[in-house]
Design a protein around this motif. Structure first.
Motif, short mmCIF file in Angstrom:
data_model
loop_
_atom_site.label_atom_id
_atom_site.label_comp_id
_atom_site.label_asym_id
_atom_site.label_seq_id
_atom_site.Cartn_x
_atom_site.Cartn_y
_atom_site.Cartn_z
N CYS A 70 6.29 3.96 2.68
CA CYS A 70 5.74 2.61 2.59
C CYS A 70 6.10 2.00 1.23
N LYS A 71 6.19 0.66 1.20
CA LYS A 71 6.43 -0.06 -0.05
C LYS A 71 5.32 -1.09 -0.24
N ILE A 72 4.59 -0.93 -1.33
CA ILE A 72 3.50 -1.85 -1.65
C ILE A 72 3.87 -2.54 -2.95
N ILE B 258 -1.61 9.25 0.21
CA ILE B 258 -0.36 8.49 0.18
C ILE B 258 0.75 9.45 0.61
N GLY B 259 1.55 9.05 1.58
CA GLY B 259 2.60 9.92 2.11
C GLY B 259 3.77 10.10 1.17
N SER B 260 4.84 10.66 1.69
CA SER B 260 6.03 10.94 0.87
C SER B 260 6.94 9.72 0.82
N GLY B 261 7.70 9.61 -0.27
CA GLY B 261 8.71 8.58 -0.40
C GLY B 261 8.17 7.17 -0.49
N CYS B 262 6.91 7.00 -0.90
CA CYS B 262 6.34 5.66 -1.02
C CYS B 262 6.63 5.07 -2.40
N ASN B 263 6.65 3.74 -2.47
CA ASN B 263 6.81 3.06 -3.76
C ASN B 263 5.62 2.12 -3.95
N ILE B 264 4.81 2.42 -4.95
CA ILE B 264 3.60 1.66 -5.23
C ILE B 264 3.84 0.85 -6.49
N GLY B 265 3.90 -0.48 -6.36
CA GLY B 265 4.27 -1.34 -7.48
C GLY B 265 3.20 -1.46 -8.55
N GLN B 266 3.39 -2.43 -9.44
CA GLN B 266 2.47 -2.62 -10.56
C GLN B 266 1.17 -3.28 -10.11
N ASN B 267 0.09 -2.89 -10.79
CA ASN B 267 -1.23 -3.51 -10.59
C ASN B 267 -1.72 -3.39 -9.14
N VAL B 268 -1.43 -2.27 -8.52
CA VAL B 268 -1.89 -2.01 -7.15
C VAL B 268 -3.14 -1.14 -7.19
N VAL B 269 -4.11 -1.46 -6.34
CA VAL B 269 -5.32 -0.65 -6.20
C VAL B 269 -5.37 -0.11 -4.78
N THR C 179 -5.64 1.08 7.06
CA THR C 179 -4.74 2.21 7.28
C THR C 179 -3.33 1.68 7.48
N LEU C 180 -2.39 2.21 6.73
CA LEU C 180 -0.99 1.85 6.87
C LEU C 180 -0.24 3.04 7.47
N GLU C 181 0.43 2.82 8.59
CA GLU C 181 1.28 3.87 9.14
C GLU C 181 2.60 3.92 8.38
N ASP C 182 3.56 4.73 8.84
CA ASP C 182 4.82 4.93 8.13
C ASP C 182 5.63 3.63 8.06
N GLY C 183 6.34 3.48 6.95
CA GLY C 183 7.33 2.42 6.83
C GLY C 183 6.78 1.02 6.74
N VAL C 184 5.56 0.85 6.29
CA VAL C 184 4.96 -0.49 6.17
C VAL C 184 5.38 -1.13 4.85
N ARG D 133 3.39 1.24 12.38
CA ARG D 133 4.68 1.66 11.83
C ARG D 133 5.66 0.48 11.71
N GLY D 134 6.28 0.39 10.54
CA GLY D 134 7.39 -0.53 10.33
C GLY D 134 7.02 -1.98 10.16
N ALA D 135 5.72 -2.30 10.13
CA ALA D 135 5.32 -3.71 10.00
C ALA D 135 5.66 -4.24 8.61
N THR D 136 5.94 -5.55 8.54
CA THR D 136 6.22 -6.22 7.27
C THR D 136 5.22 -7.35 7.07
N ILE D 137 4.63 -7.39 5.88
CA ILE D 137 3.68 -8.44 5.52
C ILE D 137 4.25 -9.19 4.33
#
Length: 532
Positions: A395-397, A373-384, A408-413, A444-448
């Motif tokens: 990235c924000k999950i 997991i890269g730098s500055g990511c935010n991994i929310g609750q109940n994430v695997v 694979t998630l590139e930067d800023g997903v 990079r930068g995709a939003t789901i």
């Protein structure tokens, strides 16, 4: 301005005295004031009645769910405790300088704010002064002074004389903040000389000299025993000089002096030129500062004078105090290593796994072995996540997402709440199909969007946008918006997240940020990004 209408939090001001009353006035005018508090209950009641808000105690403020932010304008020795208690209550904080009285306390507060996901802002007022912002643009962005070489600052007055702190801690933080902003390089050494005339142990006049590893230098002269008020910052570059003098009228606050030193036959000669008044749009710095805090609290943006900036200023103050007491220069310690990641106590991280600095992993999440997991990511609750998954920087999950092997998630997903990745086409509970995993690449930068499903074996292009609930069964091109089941293209999107106009063969631009694009067949290609 109505803070409710634009999403700003309601707030309380703790401390209604000499400076606190100005903060109360501004936040009331901005429509954000909910309550006030002061150790003088009668004062708090009068201020509350004046602005038609509630007088509350500190515990009542911290327990009040309708108050999302707290402004602290109390004596400096109370800052660390009040900031800590407020952050622990999950509220954003704006604290007047200094952030704390010890570097150790300030470091802990910065870490706590990151872990709590709260905004922490320090009241370094001059960073919001229109004239200083214009000076910074002149020096740093436009380079009209050339290479900056030297700064000196005078902050003098026959004003409020304090008995709980010396003039260094009372006046100099503003100047240190400005100098560090203009000289961002590593500070090497601090020398401070102080003189006490009214109190044996409290310096009324101090002179501080700063030297940087780059060879740049600055000095700060502060005193509350001066016959007249002077607030002057002089910036010297090899192509000119600038003077910010806050006591002057607005048209005269910022002046450019195109003076140079030229060499003739090995002898330096000063080449003087007429001064130029730099136009500055008038504005009350405190109003601008308060507005900035409300905006950051509403959006989660990092303040211009965040906790890290407050900590840098405090390190210089601490070194200056030690230099003054020791009577000799103090060498600055090397910059601290980048902050490590934060994981909530309920999160599980298997070994080996790599997690970059500044990333945050929240409640009940699980990172399996060999995941990165890269730098500055935010991994929310109940994430695997994982095993064997790679996630880029920033990235924000969101909550309830599983990132399976092969993804694979590139930067800023951005992965919205409860969206789904798959890794086989025909899963059965009773049949092992790990050898059939198909890779999924999110560029990079995709939003789901929330509750979307990404069928494995496909690529989501750069800065594409998958609508909420969509089911992606084929590759998504760069900058393409898809929606529905199965997902189909319905438009194109800029890197800044704004929908683009109908593509044109001649090229077209984002209506929000101005980035330009061209149409290559059915593919939209970025020509020039202007920023988001």
């Amino acid at each position: 301005m109505n803070s409710r209408a634009i999403g700003h939090p309601r707030l309380a001001v703790i401390g209604c005295g000499y400076w606190g009353k100005n903060l109360v006035r501004n936040f009331a005018a901005l429509g954000a004031l909910e309550a006030v508090s002061d150790r003088d209950g009668a004062l708090a009641a009068r201020i509350a009645a004046q602005y038609h808000v509630r007088p509350l105690t500190v515990p009542e403020i911290l327990a009040e769910p309708g108050i999302g932010a707290v402004v602290i304008a109390t004596p400096a020795e109370t800052h660390a405790t009040l900031v800590r208690e407020t952050l622990e209550a999950g509220k954003h904080v704006f604290v007047e300088k200094p952030l704390a009285l010890s570097v150790t306390d300030a470091e802990a507060l910065v870490t706590l704010a990151e872990r709590a996901g709260c905004v922490l802002m320090v009241g370094h007022l001059m960073q919001y002064h229109p004239a200083f912002l214009a000076l910074k643009t002149l020096c740093v962005e436009n380079g009209r002074l050339g290479r900056l070489q030297y700064i000196y600052s005078n902050r003098l007055n026959l004003g409020k004389i304090r008995t709980e702190e010396n003039t260094l801690w009372s006046f100099a933080p503003h100047d240190i903040s400005m100098i560090l902003s203009l000289f961002p390089g590593e500070l090497e050494q601090v020398t401070t000389v102080g003189h006490s005339y009214l109190h044996r142990t409290i310096a009324d006049v101090t002179t501080t000299h700063l030297t940087f590893k780059s060879g740049q230098a600055a000095h700060i002269f502060v005193s509350w025993l001066n016959p007249f008020k002077e607030q002057r910052l002089v910036v010297v570059g090899d192509q000119g000089m600038a003077v910010f003098e806050d006591t002057r009228p607005w048209p005269e606050k910022l002046k450019l002096f195109p003076h140079k030193v030229e060499w003739h036959n090995g002898v330096p000669e000063a080449s003087k030129a007429e001064s130029i008044d730099i136009p500055v749009e008038p504005g009350e710095p405190l109003t601008l500062e308060c507005t900035h805090f409300l905006d950051c609290a509403a959006t989660g943006a990092r303040p211009r004078t965040d906790g890290a900036e407050g900590l840098r200023v405090l390190r210089v103050l601490d070194a200056s105090q030690r230099a003054m007491e020791a009577g000799k220069p103090v060498r600055m310690a090397p910059p601290p290593a980048p902050a490590s990641f934060y994981a909530h106590e309920t999160a599980i991280i298997d070994e080996p796994a790599e997690i970059g600095p500044g990333s945050r992993i929240w409640h009940f999440s699980h990172v399996l072995k060999n995941s990165q997991i890269g730098s500055g990511c935010n991994i929310g609750q109940n994430v695997v996540i994982g095993p064997d998954v790679t996630i880029g920087d920033h990235c924000k999950i969101q909550n309830n997402v599983s990132v399976y092997p092969g993804v694979t998630l590139e930067d800023g997903v951005f992965c919205g709440p409860s969206m789904v990745f798959t890794n086989v086409h025909n899963p059965r509970a009773e049949i092992e199909r790990k050898h059939e995993y198909r890779p999924t690449l999110v560029k990079r930068g995709a939003t789901i969007g929330a509750n979307a499903t990404i069928v494995c074996g496909h690529t989501l292009g750069r800065y594409c946008f998958v609508g909420a609930g969509a089911v992606v069964t084929r590759d998504v091109p760069d900058h393409t918006i898809v929606a529905g089941n199965p997902a189909r293209p319905i438009g194109h999107v800029c890197a800044c997240g704004v929908k683009l106009p109908t593509p044109s063969p001649e090229g077209f631009a984002c209506p929000a940020c101005g980035s330009t694009y061209r149409l290559d067949g059915d593919t939209v290609t970025l020509v020039e990004m202007q920023g988001s």
